[in-house]
Design a protein around this motif. Structure first.
Motif, short mmCIF file in Angstrom:
data_model
loop_
_atom_site.label_atom_id
_atom_site.label_comp_id
_atom_site.label_asym_id
_atom_site.label_seq_id
_atom_site.Cartn_x
_atom_site.Cartn_y
_atom_site.Cartn_z
N GLU A 100 44.74 -26.79 27.59
CA GLU A 100 45.24 -25.45 27.85
C GLU A 100 45.63 -24.75 26.56
O GLU A 100 46.19 -25.36 25.65
N ALA A 101 45.34 -23.44 26.50
CA ALA A 101 45.76 -22.60 25.38
C ALA A 101 46.75 -21.56 25.90
O ALA A 101 46.46 -20.84 26.86
N HIS A 102 47.93 -21.50 25.28
CA HIS A 102 48.94 -20.50 25.59
C HIS A 102 49.00 -19.53 24.42
O HIS A 102 49.30 -19.94 23.29
N VAL A 103 48.71 -18.27 24.68
CA VAL A 103 48.62 -17.27 23.60
C VAL A 103 50.02 -16.75 23.28
O VAL A 103 50.68 -16.13 24.13
N MET A 104 50.47 -16.99 22.06
CA MET A 104 51.82 -16.58 21.65
C MET A 104 51.81 -15.21 20.96
O MET A 104 52.73 -14.41 21.15
N THR A 105 50.80 -14.95 20.13
CA THR A 105 50.65 -13.64 19.49
C THR A 105 49.18 -13.25 19.53
O THR A 105 48.29 -14.11 19.58
N PHE A 106 48.91 -11.93 19.49
CA PHE A 106 47.53 -11.44 19.51
C PHE A 106 47.50 -10.13 18.73
O PHE A 106 47.89 -9.09 19.24
N GLU A 107 47.03 -10.21 17.47
CA GLU A 107 47.04 -9.06 16.57
C GLU A 107 45.62 -8.51 16.41
O GLU A 107 44.80 -9.07 15.70
N VAL A 108 45.35 -7.40 17.09
CA VAL A 108 44.03 -6.78 17.03
C VAL A 108 43.82 -6.15 15.65
O VAL A 108 44.69 -5.45 15.12
N GLY A 109 42.67 -6.41 15.04
CA GLY A 109 42.33 -5.83 13.75
C GLY A 109 42.82 -6.63 12.56
O GLY A 109 42.46 -6.30 11.42
N ALA A 110 43.63 -7.67 12.78
CA ALA A 110 44.12 -8.47 11.66
C ALA A 110 42.96 -9.26 11.05
O ALA A 110 42.12 -9.79 11.76
N ALA A 111 42.92 -9.30 9.71
CA ALA A 111 41.83 -9.98 9.02
C ALA A 111 42.38 -10.86 7.91
O ALA A 111 43.31 -10.48 7.20
N LEU A 112 41.81 -12.04 7.78
CA LEU A 112 42.17 -12.98 6.73
C LEU A 112 41.36 -12.66 5.48
O LEU A 112 40.15 -12.40 5.57
N GLU A 113 42.01 -12.68 4.31
CA GLU A 113 41.31 -12.33 3.08
C GLU A 113 40.13 -13.26 2.83
O GLU A 113 40.15 -14.44 3.17
N ASP A 114 39.09 -12.72 2.21
CA ASP A 114 37.82 -13.44 2.04
C ASP A 114 37.99 -14.78 1.33
O ASP A 114 37.30 -15.75 1.66
N ALA A 115 38.88 -14.85 0.36
CA ALA A 115 39.03 -16.09 -0.42
C ALA A 115 39.44 -17.27 0.45
O ALA A 115 39.11 -18.42 0.15
N LYS A 116 40.13 -16.99 1.55
CA LYS A 116 40.61 -18.07 2.43
C LYS A 116 39.49 -18.66 3.29
O LYS A 116 39.67 -19.71 3.91
N TRP A 117 38.32 -18.01 3.32
CA TRP A 117 37.22 -18.47 4.16
C TRP A 117 36.30 -19.45 3.42
O TRP A 117 35.33 -19.93 4.00
N GLN A 118 36.60 -19.76 2.18
CA GLN A 118 35.74 -20.66 1.41
C GLN A 118 36.14 -22.11 1.63
O GLN A 118 37.28 -22.50 1.37
N ALA A 119 35.20 -22.91 2.14
CA ALA A 119 35.46 -24.35 2.27
C ALA A 119 35.60 -24.96 0.88
O ALA A 119 34.98 -24.48 -0.08
N PRO A 120 36.39 -26.02 0.73
CA PRO A 120 36.59 -26.62 -0.60
C PRO A 120 35.31 -27.24 -1.15
O PRO A 120 34.39 -27.58 -0.40
N ALA A 121 35.28 -27.42 -2.47
CA ALA A 121 34.08 -27.89 -3.15
C ALA A 121 33.63 -29.25 -2.64
O ALA A 121 32.42 -29.53 -2.59
N TYR A 122 34.57 -30.13 -2.26
CA TYR A 122 34.17 -31.48 -1.86
C TYR A 122 33.43 -31.49 -0.51
O TYR A 122 32.87 -32.51 -0.12
N CYS A 123 33.41 -30.36 0.20
CA CYS A 123 32.58 -30.26 1.40
C CYS A 123 31.10 -30.13 1.05
O CYS A 123 30.24 -30.27 1.92
N PHE A 124 30.81 -29.87 -0.22
CA PHE A 124 29.43 -29.65 -0.64
C PHE A 124 28.96 -30.71 -1.63
O PHE A 124 28.01 -30.48 -2.38
N ASP A 125 29.62 -31.88 -1.65
CA ASP A 125 29.19 -32.97 -2.51
C ASP A 125 27.75 -33.36 -2.20
O ASP A 125 27.29 -33.27 -1.06
N GLN A 126 27.04 -33.83 -3.20
CA GLN A 126 25.65 -34.22 -3.00
C GLN A 126 25.52 -35.45 -2.10
O GLN A 126 24.58 -35.59 -1.33
N GLU A 127 26.48 -36.38 -2.20
CA GLU A 127 26.42 -37.59 -1.40
C GLU A 127 26.75 -37.28 0.04
O GLU A 127 27.79 -36.70 0.36
#
Length: 220
Positions: free
Chosen positions: A177-204
């Motif tokens: 179950e999900a209980h919605v505590m807040t709901f902010e229409v139009g709120a956006a997270l800054e672009d820099a926060k959407w970058q996965a860390p470098a170790y997610c792209f390791d060659q191995e």
């Protein structure tokens, strides 16, 4: 990390809803028909409000008594969705970053032992109108609010406030179950926060049950 902390990703929800939609559509009565009769009902049936193209919501998730707090950032114009998840009384966070190309990253930022796991699904994030075609359940009080409710493909029940049209609660067929505590229409997270860390792209990388595992994934 306990298995209960692994999120039910919105992109995974997209995939399951897509699989169930065809069967549900075949069994659906004509639009505006009274259930079981095929006769047209003159009273318009409420329809779920499409999600805004961008919003931020804080959710309390409950699954058989296991609680999580989730910061949900939905960004349809940029094709991305972010769940930042904290288990009850936990000092660490799990980041679930999903893209509309079907790629998801599940990672932690914990000091000396960060981890990352990736998954590739056939579909991307939920579209704003993902509840189209849902069956109307009627009105009831949910979490103290008078809500309209719908069921989608026998998979999820979704409730929104009658007056404000904001989502209040949803429940998966598993009981989560999900209980919605807040709901902010139009709120956006800054672009820099959407970058996965470098170790997610390791060659191995290795294949594990169809999921690509990169870096140190032992904690997930």
């Amino acid at each position: 990390m306990p298995s209960s902390s692994v999120p039910f990703a919105i992109s995974a929800l997209s995939l399951l809803l897509l699989a169930a939609a065809a069967a549900a559509a075949a069994a659906a009565p004509p639009t505006g028909a009274r259930p079981g009769t095929g006769e047209t009902d003159p009273t318009p049936t409420p329809t779920p409000t499409p999600w805004p193209h961008q919003f931020h919501s804080v959710l309390v998730m409950n699954y058989t008594g296991t609680l999580q707090l989730i910061d949900l950032w939905y960004d349809w114009p940029n094709g991305r969705n972010f769940n930042i998840i904290r288990d009850q009384l936990s000092a660490s966070l799990l980041y679930d970053l999903e893209w509309d190309n079907g790629t998801s990253f599940f990672y932690t930022l914990d000091g000396a032992s960060p981890s990352c796991r990736t998954a590739q699904l056939e579909v991307g994030i939920l579209r704003p109108g993902w509840l189209e075609g849902a069956s109307y359940l009627g009105r009831r009080r949910v979490d103290g609010f008078l809500c309209d409710g719908w069921e989608k493909a026998d998979f999820i029940r979704y409730y929104e406030d009658v007056d404000t049209k904001r989502p209040v609660h949803w429940r998966f067929y598993t009981g989560r179950e999900a209980h919605v505590m807040t709901f902010e229409v139009g709120a956006a997270l800054e672009d820099a926060k959407w970058q996965a860390p470098a170790y997610c792209f390791d060659q191995e990388e290795v294949e594990e049950d169809g999921v690509e595992v990169r870096g140190d994934s032992a904690g997930l």
